[in-house]
Write a protein that holds these residues in place. Structure first.
Motif, PDB file in Angstrom:
ATOM      1  N   TYR A   1       0.665  -0.980  -0.050  1.00  0.00           N
ATOM      2  CA  TYR A   1       0.021   0.064  -0.017  1.00  0.00           C
ATOM      3  C   TYR A   1       0.778   1.217   0.078  1.00  0.00           C
TER       4      TYR A   1
ATOM      5  N   ALA B   1       1.719   1.931  -3.387  1.00  0.00           N
ATOM      6  CA  ALA B   1       0.468   2.503  -4.314  1.00  0.00           C
ATOM      7  C   ALA B   1       0.274   3.777  -3.902  1.00  0.00           C
ATOM      8  N   GLY B   2       0.759   4.195  -2.675  1.00  0.00           N
ATOM      9  CA  GLY B   2       0.486   5.560  -2.226  1.00  0.00           C
ATOM     10  C   GLY B   2      -0.809   5.759  -1.347  1.00  0.00           C
ATOM     11  N   HIS B   3      -1.432   4.670  -0.538  1.00  0.00           N
ATOM     12  CA  HIS B   3      -2.427   5.033   0.193  1.00  0.00           C
ATOM     13  C   HIS B   3      -2.119   6.023   1.339  1.00  0.00           C
TER      14      HIS B   3
ATOM     15  N   VAL C   1      -1.134   9.298  -6.276  1.00  0.00           N
ATOM     16  CA  VAL C   1      -1.863   7.759  -6.582  1.00  0.00           C
ATOM     17  C   VAL C   1      -1.924   7.519  -7.795  1.00  0.00           C
TER      18      VAL C   1
ATOM     19  N   LEU D   1      -1.450  -2.297  -7.968  1.00  0.00           N
ATOM     20  CA  LEU D   1      -1.707  -3.154  -6.787  1.00  0.00           C
ATOM     21  C   LEU D   1      -3.089  -3.827  -6.868  1.00  0.00           C
TER      22      LEU D   1
ATOM     23  N   PHE E   1      -9.138   6.153  -3.149  1.00  0.00           N
ATOM     24  CA  PHE E   1      -8.101   5.315  -3.545  1.00  0.00           C
ATOM     25  C   PHE E   1      -7.946   4.324  -4.254  1.00  0.00           C
TER      26      PHE E   1
ATOM     27  N   GLN F   1      -8.313   5.690  -7.991  1.00  0.00           N
ATOM     28  CA  GLN F   1      -7.088   6.708  -8.437  1.00  0.00           C
ATOM     29  C   GLN F   1      -5.864   5.456  -8.340  1.00  0.00           C
ATOM     30  N   ALA F   2      -6.093   4.582  -7.657  1.00  0.00           N
ATOM     31  CA  ALA F   2      -5.056   3.437  -7.927  1.00  0.00           C
ATOM     32  C   ALA F   2      -5.169   2.720  -9.221  1.00  0.00           C
ATOM     33  N   ARG F   3      -6.141   3.101 -10.029  1.00  0.00           N
ATOM     34  CA  ARG F   3      -6.399   2.410 -11.124  1.00  0.00           C
ATOM     35  C   ARG F   3      -6.155   3.237 -12.206  1.00  0.00           C
TER      36      ARG F   3
END
Lengths: 247, 382
Positions: A47, A50-52, A74, A84, B335, B338-340
């Motif tokens: 995480y 991934a930038g959480h 992110v 991720l 999140f 954005q993670a995609r």
């Protein structure tokens, strides 16, 4: 060719230090397995990369082909080629899978895919993962079974075509059939152009996805490294030795 | 719920029959309602200073609407006086502004939908041209008719109105009220629906524009088998006050009601109010009711008030519940998207669309659904 280079990474959650200096390099064509007991910081590594927002980086660096990942937002990290697959994919009410995926593919490719092409890719991906076609019209992860959520993560992996994929306990909660289908998806993704960082508690998935390198995680850092034979040793001996070592 | 009748009741009267505490007083006479000060329960959320005198007798009829009425064949319209028995039959005014509207309109409009009617929607486009308008509309839907009535409010001005629906036995009515006003409009209205046996009434309220909008959709039942679904969608921008006060009065057995209101708020001093009152009277055995309100606060300086009140005076019900929640955009949703690779503003837009999508799909009038989708898109592009 791509390289993900993690150097001396230190990460806090609140005041608590979880990662205490992680060094790891993942190159295209390589599959790395990170194994370790619960609470060892494996998921935090995933995480944090991934930038959480929950995780605060207190030291070290993460570079993707030389670019500073930690300086990116992110969404920028994803567009740079990191992916991720989450252990607990999030339900997004009212947003259909097909709408979500098309939006994501558009963002990552920088332009909207042709509708017909996208529909064909989506169908091929879903067929390969043994997903029913009605899936595309359901709300993202809403009411999905554990296995459906994981298939959906691997479907994204196949459609978004990242350079480096981090798979966080993708095997947990899967029955044998689902594990095989998901593993086949991971193996389709593996190539000389892509790198995989597979995080797992169990050795089970490594019988389907053979790693090139195995790293044992304990107490927030890598404590041992080896080849596939290390996984076999963990299978018979468990993590007890490492748990004691870091206690 | 299986308790003996009356055990759940609030205060009783001399006969031992439980009385509701929620039912406000109602009257056709303005003088029965003192000028509100803002401390009254029913006025405490409303900024009286922005009501343009609707509440204190200062407002007089000095405006006009541009009305575009399209009636399908078979549906008739007539202008009638206050003493027409259909006017006010669906329910009496419950606050001073509604009573003022009743006292001040010149002629009421009565639309009659004949028995067993089916056909195109009734469309009423009301374009406010400034000034104050008091109005009264009665829609008399005869038994077994199926009618869709869409009222589209645009333009500017100050409006106080009562809208009555008389829903005949076995009739099915969908009433859509769109508030797509200019930024300075003021609109206060009471919607009364009186349902006959096995009647179905769907009220769809969409409030987007206006400086102050305060609507009071209300439902009462006259015979068993009535089914009311009240859905609402609102989007409050900076400085806007959008208030919806609902009351479903279950006074006969075996009726159903569902209330679903969703709102999004963005900008400094955006304010929404949702009051959801449901009464299940002692006589209303077998009632099935649920009310739901959710608010999505897109920026910090917005405020959503949400007050569900469920008063149950009989134990013999099929189901009763309510849920109310107001919150910010979920960081985990953001999140994940954005993670995609999806940028934050696009992710936010997707989530808000998702929040409203299911509700929009339930409007059931395709052109209204398209219009509302486009309106939400426009709000998000601001």
């Amino acid at each position: 060719m791509s390289t993900l280079e993690i150097r001396g990474l230190r990460v806090n959650v609140g005041d608590k230090e979880i990662l205490r200096g992680v060094d790891l390099t993942v190159r295209s064509g390589e599959t790395h397995a990170i194994m370790g007991p619960n609470g060892s910081g494996k998921s935090t590594l995933a995480y944090a990369i991934a930038g959480h927002p929950k995780y605060t980086i207190t030291g070290g660096s993460v570079l993707l082909d030389g670019a500073d990942v930690l300086a990116m937002r992110v969404d920028e990290r994803a567009r740079a080629g990191l992916f991720l697959a989450m252990q607990y994919p999030v339900e997004v009410p009212g947003v259909s899978v097909s709408n979500f995926l098309r939006t994501a593919v558009t963002a990552v490719q920088g332009e909207a895919p042709k509708l017909r092409r996208f529909a064909a890719d989506l169908k091929a991906g879903m067929d390969a993962l043994h997903m029913d076609s009605s899936f595309a019209q359901r709300n993202t992860n809403e009411g999905f079974s554990g296995g459906e959520k994981k298939r959906h993560e691997i479907l994204q992996l196949e459609l978004l075509k990242p350079k480096i994929a981090i798979l966080d306990e993708t095997d947990s909660g899967l029955d044998v059939d689902a594990l095989r289908v998901v593993s086949e998806g991971i193996n389709r993704f593996r190539s000389s152009e892509t790198g995989v960082l597979l995080i797992t508690h169990y050795t089970r998935i490594l019988r389907y996805v053979t790693p090139d390198f195995v790293h044992v995680f304990a107490g927030g850092r890598i404590v041992e490294e080896g080849g596939p034979e290390l996984a076999e040793r963990l299978e018979s001996e468990g993590y007890e030795a490492y748990a004691k070592a870091t206690a | 719920m299986g308790s003996e009748k009356g055990l759940l009741a609030g205060p009783g009267n001399a006969t031992g029959k439980p009385l509701s505490t929620l039912h406000e007083k109602s009257s056709f006479n303005v003088e029965d309602f003192p000028v509100p000060t803002g401390r009254e329960e029913e006025w405490r959320f409303t900024p009286l200073s922005r009501l343009k005198g609707l509440h204190d007798g200062k407002a007089v009829q000095d405006g006009a609407d541009k009305v575009d009425l399209s009636l399908p064949e078979g549906v008739t319209a007539e202008l009638v006086d206050r003493d027409d028995p259909r006017v006010g039959k669906a329910g009496a005014p419950v606050d001073r502004v509604a009573a003022q509207a009743y006292a001040s309109f010149e002629k009421a409009t009565v639309l009659t939908v004949p028995q067993e009617f089916t056909g195109d929607p009734v469309r009423i486009d009301l374009h406010g041209q400034g000034g104050t308008v008091f109005s009264h509309l009665v829609v008399d839907v005869k038994p077994m008719a199926e009618a869709v009535v869409v009222i589209d409010h645009t333009g500017t001005g100050v409006r106080a109105a009562n809208i009555d629906f008389l829903v005949g036995d076995g009739a099915k009515v969908t009433f859509v009220s769109l508030q797509d006003w200019d930024a300075d409009a003021v609109h206060v209205a009471q919607h009364n629906a009186r349902l006959g046996r096995d009647a179905t009434y769907r009220s769809v309220v969409v409030s987007l524009g206006g400086d102050l909008v305060r609507l009071s959709p209300r439902v009462n039942y006259t015979a068993p088998g009535g089914d009311a679904e009240l859905i609402g969608l609102y989007f409050a921008d900076a400085g806007q006050h959008l208030e919806h006060r609902l009351l479903v009065d279950h006074s006969v057995p075996n009726c159903r009601s569902r209330v679903t209101y969703k709102g999004a708020l963005q900008g400094e001093a955006a304010h929404s109010v949702w009051i959801g009152d449901v009464i299940i009277r002692a006589e209303a055995e077998g009632t099935d009711t649920y009310e739901y309100n959710r608010n999505l606060l897109l920026t910090d300086a917005a405020r959503a008030d949400s007050v569900p009140n469920l008063e149950i005076l009989t134990g013999e019900i099929a189901g009763a519940g309510h849920a109310s929640a107001s919150g910010r955009l979920d960081d985990e949703h953001l999140f994940y998207l954005q993670a995609r690779g999806i940028p934050a503003d696009t992710a936010r837009r997707l989530i808000v669309h998702g929040f409203f999508n299911e509700l929009i799909g339930r409007i059931g009038v395709p052109e209204v659904e398209e219009r509302v989708l486009a309106a939400v898109e426009a709000e998000l592009a601001r």
